[in-house]
Design a protein around this motif. Sequence first.
Motif, mmCIF file in Angstrom:
data_model
loop_
_atom_site.group_PDB
_atom_site.id
_atom_site.type_symbol
_atom_site.label_atom_id
_atom_site.label_comp_id
_atom_site.label_asym_id
_atom_site.label_seq_id
_atom_site.Cartn_x
_atom_site.Cartn_y
_atom_site.Cartn_z
ATOM 1 N N GLY A 113 0.809 -1.215 0.000
ATOM 2 C CA GLY A 113 0.000 0.000 0.000
ATOM 3 C C GLY A 113 0.841 1.263 0.000
ATOM 4 O O GLY A 113 0.476 2.265 -0.636
ATOM 5 N N LEU A 114 1.977 1.236 0.705
ATOM 6 C CA LEU A 114 2.870 2.392 0.716
ATOM 7 C C LEU A 114 3.416 2.681 -0.675
ATOM 8 O O LEU A 114 3.451 3.837 -1.125
ATOM 9 C CB LEU A 114 4.027 2.144 1.692
ATOM 10 C CG LEU A 114 3.816 2.534 3.150
ATOM 11 C CD1 LEU A 114 5.015 2.112 3.985
ATOM 12 C CD2 LEU A 114 3.578 4.027 3.286
ATOM 13 N N ILE A 115 3.865 1.646 -1.375
ATOM 14 C CA ILE A 115 4.438 1.850 -2.706
ATOM 15 C C ILE A 115 3.368 2.350 -3.677
ATOM 16 O O ILE A 115 3.631 3.211 -4.520
ATOM 17 C CB ILE A 115 5.086 0.550 -3.204
ATOM 18 C CG1 ILE A 115 6.271 0.174 -2.303
ATOM 19 C CG2 ILE A 115 5.551 0.689 -4.642
ATOM 20 C CD1 ILE A 115 6.953 -1.117 -2.675
ATOM 21 N N ARG A 116 2.139 1.835 -3.552
ATOM 22 C CA ARG A 116 1.064 2.346 -4.412
ATOM 23 C C ARG A 116 0.783 3.818 -4.103
ATOM 24 O O ARG A 116 0.500 4.607 -5.018
ATOM 25 C CB ARG A 116 -0.209 1.524 -4.216
ATOM 26 C CG ARG A 116 -0.109 0.089 -4.699
ATOM 27 C CD ARG A 116 -1.477 -0.560 -4.757
ATOM 28 N NE ARG A 116 -1.375 -2.001 -4.828
ATOM 29 C CZ ARG A 116 -1.481 -2.823 -3.790
ATOM 30 N NH1 ARG A 116 -1.728 -2.329 -2.589
ATOM 31 N NH2 ARG A 116 -1.352 -4.122 -3.934
ATOM 32 N N ASN A 117 0.863 4.202 -2.832
ATOM 33 C CA ASN A 117 0.668 5.607 -2.475
ATOM 34 C C ASN A 117 1.813 6.469 -3.002
ATOM 35 O O ASN A 117 1.601 7.620 -3.404
ATOM 36 C CB ASN A 117 0.559 5.744 -0.956
ATOM 37 C CG ASN A 117 0.181 7.148 -0.525
ATOM 38 O OD1 ASN A 117 -0.867 7.654 -0.886
ATOM 39 N ND2 ASN A 117 1.067 7.779 0.238
ATOM 40 N N ILE A 118 3.023 5.926 -3.007
ATOM 41 C CA ILE A 118 4.157 6.644 -3.594
ATOM 42 C C ILE A 118 3.899 6.894 -5.077
ATOM 43 O O ILE A 118 4.149 7.986 -5.596
ATOM 44 C CB ILE A 118 5.460 5.843 -3.395
ATOM 45 C CG1 ILE A 118 5.838 5.805 -1.909
ATOM 46 C CG2 ILE A 118 6.597 6.445 -4.206
ATOM 47 C CD1 ILE A 118 6.966 4.841 -1.590
ATOM 48 N N VAL A 502 0.377 7.277 7.790
ATOM 49 C CA VAL A 502 0.584 7.379 6.354
ATOM 50 C C VAL A 502 -0.664 6.917 5.613
ATOM 51 O O VAL A 502 -1.532 6.245 6.179
ATOM 52 C CB VAL A 502 1.796 6.530 5.910
ATOM 53 C CG1 VAL A 502 3.068 7.036 6.544
ATOM 54 C CG2 VAL A 502 1.572 5.061 6.232
ATOM 55 N N LYS A 503 -0.730 7.284 4.353
ATOM 56 C CA LYS A 503 -1.784 6.818 3.469
ATOM 57 C C LYS A 503 -1.294 5.569 2.735
ATOM 58 O O LYS A 503 -0.143 5.507 2.303
ATOM 59 C CB LYS A 503 -2.140 7.896 2.437
ATOM 60 C CG LYS A 503 -2.594 9.217 3.039
ATOM 61 C CD LYS A 503 -3.976 9.115 3.645
ATOM 62 C CE LYS A 503 -4.473 10.488 4.084
ATOM 63 N NZ LYS A 503 -5.816 10.438 4.697
ATOM 64 N N ILE A 504 -2.176 4.590 2.610
ATOM 65 C CA ILE A 504 -1.880 3.403 1.817
ATOM 66 C C ILE A 504 -3.015 3.214 0.818
ATOM 67 O O ILE A 504 -4.162 3.569 1.078
ATOM 68 C CB ILE A 504 -1.699 2.148 2.687
ATOM 69 C CG1 ILE A 504 -2.960 1.869 3.503
ATOM 70 C CG2 ILE A 504 -0.493 2.288 3.596
ATOM 71 C CD1 ILE A 504 -2.914 0.566 4.272
ATOM 72 N N VAL A 505 -2.672 2.675 -0.335
ATOM 73 C CA VAL A 505 -3.629 2.489 -1.418
ATOM 74 C C VAL A 505 -3.788 1.001 -1.665
ATOM 75 O O VAL A 505 -2.795 0.276 -1.831
ATOM 76 C CB VAL A 505 -3.159 3.199 -2.704
ATOM 77 C CG1 VAL A 505 -4.175 3.005 -3.826
ATOM 78 C CG2 VAL A 505 -2.937 4.681 -2.437
ATOM 79 N N GLY A 506 -5.032 0.529 -1.678
ATOM 80 C CA GLY A 506 -5.310 -0.873 -1.936
ATOM 81 C C GLY A 506 -5.296 -1.189 -3.420
ATOM 82 O O GLY A 506 -5.180 -0.310 -4.276
ATOM 83 N N GLN A 512 -6.584 4.352 2.412
ATOM 84 C CA GLN A 512 -6.798 4.181 3.842
ATOM 85 C C GLN A 512 -5.611 4.757 4.602
ATOM 86 O O GLN A 512 -4.583 5.128 4.005
ATOM 87 C CB GLN A 512 -6.979 2.698 4.184
ATOM 88 C CG GLN A 512 -8.167 2.046 3.502
ATOM 89 C CD GLN A 512 -8.256 0.567 3.811
ATOM 90 O OE1 GLN A 512 -7.315 -0.027 4.322
ATOM 91 N NE2 GLN A 512 -9.389 -0.034 3.494
ATOM 92 N N GLU A 513 -5.757 4.839 5.909
ATOM 93 C CA GLU A 513 -4.679 5.310 6.766
ATOM 94 C C GLU A 513 -4.098 4.144 7.555
ATOM 95 O O GLU A 513 -4.812 3.196 7.900
ATOM 96 C CB GLU A 513 -5.171 6.389 7.734
ATOM 97 C CG GLU A 513 -5.479 7.715 7.065
ATOM 98 C CD GLU A 513 -5.813 8.787 8.075
ATOM 99 O OE1 GLU A 513 -6.033 8.435 9.257
ATOM 100 O OE2 GLU A 513 -5.848 9.973 7.701
ATOM 101 N N ALA A 514 -2.813 4.238 7.829
ATOM 102 C CA ALA A 514 -2.128 3.208 8.613
ATOM 103 C C ALA A 514 -1.222 3.891 9.632
ATOM 104 O O ALA A 514 -0.582 4.905 9.327
ATOM 105 C CB ALA A 514 -1.319 2.277 7.716
ATOM 106 N N GLU A 523 -2.635 -0.851 17.475
ATOM 107 C CA GLU A 523 -2.947 -0.987 16.057
ATOM 108 C C GLU A 523 -1.775 -0.605 15.163
ATOM 109 O O GLU A 523 -1.871 -0.720 13.940
ATOM 110 C CB GLU A 523 -4.154 -0.108 15.707
ATOM 111 C CG GLU A 523 -5.429 -0.504 16.438
ATOM 112 C CD GLU A 523 -6.594 0.382 16.043
ATOM 113 O OE1 GLU A 523 -6.363 1.318 15.236
ATOM 114 O OE2 GLU A 523 -7.719 0.141 16.509
ATOM 115 N N SER A 524 -0.688 -0.157 15.750
ATOM 116 C CA SER A 524 0.467 0.270 14.970
ATOM 117 C C SER A 524 1.200 -0.940 14.386
ATOM 118 O O SER A 524 1.208 -2.033 14.963
ATOM 119 C CB SER A 524 1.416 1.090 15.831
ATOM 120 O OG SER A 524 2.600 1.396 15.131
ATOM 121 N N ILE A 525 1.838 -0.727 13.249
ATOM 122 C CA ILE A 525 2.604 -1.768 12.557
ATOM 123 C C ILE A 525 4.018 -1.255 12.351
ATOM 124 O O ILE A 525 4.226 -0.143 11.853
ATOM 125 C CB ILE A 525 1.965 -2.140 11.209
ATOM 126 C CG1 ILE A 525 0.575 -2.738 11.432
ATOM 127 C CG2 ILE A 525 2.840 -3.115 10.437
ATOM 128 C CD1 ILE A 525 -0.149 -3.090 10.161
#
Length: 715
Positions: A113-118, A502-506, A512-514, A523-525
Motif C-alpha cells: 500500500g505504501l508503494i502504491r501511495n508513492i 501514512v496513506k496506503i492504497v489498496g 486508507q490510513e495506517a 494498532e500500529s505496525i
Amino acid sequence: MPLKNMNTLTLDGFADEAAFCTFVRDVRQNDLDTDRRNRDRGIDDSRYAAGFQWPITDYQWRVDNNIPAMTFNMVPSLLRHRLGARARKRIGPKITPMNPGERYEGIAQIRNGLIRNIELNSDMTIVDSIISQNQLIAGIGNYEVSIEYSNADVFETDIVFRADSNPWSVIWDGQSTEPTGRDARHVIKETVVTRKDFKKMFPKAEAVDIGTNPGSVIVSQTSITTDGRGGVLSEWVNEDTVRIAIVWVMRERMENIALLTNGDVVKIGDTPPELFSIPDGNGGVHTVVQMPDGEYKWREAPVKYAKGYLTNGVEILAEPYEMPIDRVPMVRVPAWLINTGDRIERFGMINFAKDALTFYNYVKSDRIERIVYRNRASYEAQEDALSAEQQKLYANAHKLRGGVLKYRGAKPEQVLPPPVDQAAIIETQAAQESIYDIFDIRPGLAGGQGQTAPSGISLERQLDITDTGGLIYDEMVACAKRELYRIANQLIPSVYDSPRIVKIVGEDGKIQEAILNNPENPESIDVTLGKYATDISTGPSFETQRVQAISMIETAMNANPDIIPIALPKSLKLMNVPGMEDLIQALEKLGGIAEPTEEEAAAEAEMAEREKAIQDQMIELEMQQKEFQNQKLQAEAQAKLADAEAKLMQAETARAQAEEQVRAARANEAERFVKMDEMFERVQLIAAQTEKVYAEIERIRATPIPQPQPPGGKQ
C-alpha cells in the motif's frame, strides 16, 4: 532530496575534492564515448519523431526549386497504439515476506500500500508516459528514485518516483551491461541552469569554465535540426548556462550482521552479539542465535550503499548524502538491445520505421507535386505567335478565373504534366503497409480508409494480438518497474522509521490510513521488521476492467432480459455518466435493489439495535438457564459423590473386616497345622508301637508252644 548534514565533507574513496571532480569529468567523457553511437542514434530518432524527416540536401533542393516537401508524420499515431496498449495493462508492486507468520504478511500488505501511495503522489501515470515515449522513440528512458520532505514545515520524508523528459540528461556507466543498470558503478544526472539561477542557488560557488565536453555529436547528416546543423556541443560552463550534475557512486563498507531467533538478518553495529536484542511486539525480544558450541551467529560482511554528490565539474556544491540501497537510485529502461559482439546496440521502435516513413513522404510529395502542377501547365507556341503581354497572360493562366487568352497565328498548345502514375499509388499503399508491419498494427485498428473498427470483446482480442508486437519493449518496462519497487522496498525501513500516520492504497484504488512504528498503539505496525521479496503484479487496468464489465453486462442483458432490472443500474454506475444518479436510484428502487435513504438507514439501524438488544437478552436468559442447569448438575454430582464416598467407606470397612478374618483364618490354620503335626507324630509313634506289637505277635506265633505231658509218661 533532503541533504544530510554531515558537518564535514566526506569523500569516500577520493583523496580530496579536486580528485573527485577529475574523476567525474573523466568518467563522464568515457561513458559518453562508449555510448556515443546509441546516443546519436537516439537523438536523431527523436528529431525524426518531432517532424524533421527529410534529408537535408533533398529538403533544401526542393525548397529552393519550389517543389513540395511534405511531411506526413505518422509517428504520434503509431506510438498512440503502443502507449494505449500499456495504458490498458496495469503493473503494480507485489511484496511478499521471506519470514513465515501472519505478522509479516500484514507488514507486506502495508508495504504494498505504501508503494502504491508513492506512485499516486508521484503522478505515476505521467511518469510512465514519459518513460514509454522516451523508450519507444529515443531507445532509452530513466526512472529516478528520490527522497523528499513530505511538506515544507515537517521533518518527515517520503519516497518519490521521477522521470526526466530528456533521456540524455542521464549518463550511464559505460561498463554496465544489465538492462536496468543494476550493475552500474556510477551514474550521472545532469541539469543545465542559467548563470543567474546558479548564483542564486549556490552563492559561494564559482562558475569557472573548464572547457568543452561534447554531450552529443550527430555524425549523420540525415536530419534537419532546429538550428540547421547536425549536432551541438554541450559545455560544463558557457556564457549563458552552467551544468550541474548529481553523481551517484556505489560504495561498500564492512558492517556486523547477525542472525536473530526470528530468522531475520540485521545489522548490529558495535553492540556485542550476546547483548543485542530487538522487541518481538508481544512483550518479548529476539536475540542473536547461539550455536550448540556457545558461539553466536554473527559475522562481518560487506554492505553496499549509494552515495550522491552534487557538482558543477569543478567543486562539490553540497554535502554528499547516501541511500541504503544496493544499486544506484536510477533505473534504466532500454528498448531493443542487440549485442554485436564488441558493443551493445540500442534501437527505439522509430528507428526501424524511418526508411518506410521517409519513402512514404517521398511518394506522397510526388503525388501532390503532380496535382499542384496540373494547373500550372506550360504552353507551346510559335516564336512570333504571342506578344510580350500575351506571354505574361499565358504564364499566369493558372491564376485566371475567367477571361480570354488571345493569340495570333497557330494556336498555343497546353503541355500537361504527366498524370499520377498508378504505380505511385500502389507504392504509397505498400509503404503504409510496411509501416504497419514494422509496428505490428492491424490496419483496422489504425483507422485506415474503408476500415471499420470492431468493438467489445472482439476489439479487445485484436488489441491483445497487436500488443504482442511490443513484447520486448514491454518486458523491459516490466523489469525496470520491478527494480523500481525493489529500491523503494529497501528504502522503506530508513524513510518510514519513525512513528507516523501514512496513506496506503489498496489494489482497488481505495485510500486508507495506517499507523506506523508506534509501540504505544496496539494498532500500529512496525514496517522496519522482516525481509521481503519484490516482484510485479500485472493485469488489466481499472479502466479496462470497467469497459469489459460494461460489455459483459450488456451481453448478459441481451441474452436474458429478466436480469435488466438488476443489471442495468450496475451498468450505468460503471459508465460513470454525469447526471445519472437520479435515474440509477429510480431503477434500483424499481428493481428492489436500491440502497436505503438516510431515514431508512436510521430506522434499519434502530431496528437492528432493538433486535440486537433482544438477542442479547435471549442470550443472557439462555446463559442463566445454562448456569442454573450447571448448578443443578453440580448439586446432583455432589450428592452422587457423597453417596459414592459413603459406599466407599462401607467397602473399606468390609475390606478391613475381610482382611481381619483372613488374618484370623491364617492364624487358626497355622495352629491347626501344628496340632496336625503333633497328631501325625503321635500316629507315627502309635504306628511304631503297633508294628512292635505285631512283630511280637509274630514272634510269639513263630515260637512253638510246649505240649503238656500226660501223667505217667503215656500219651
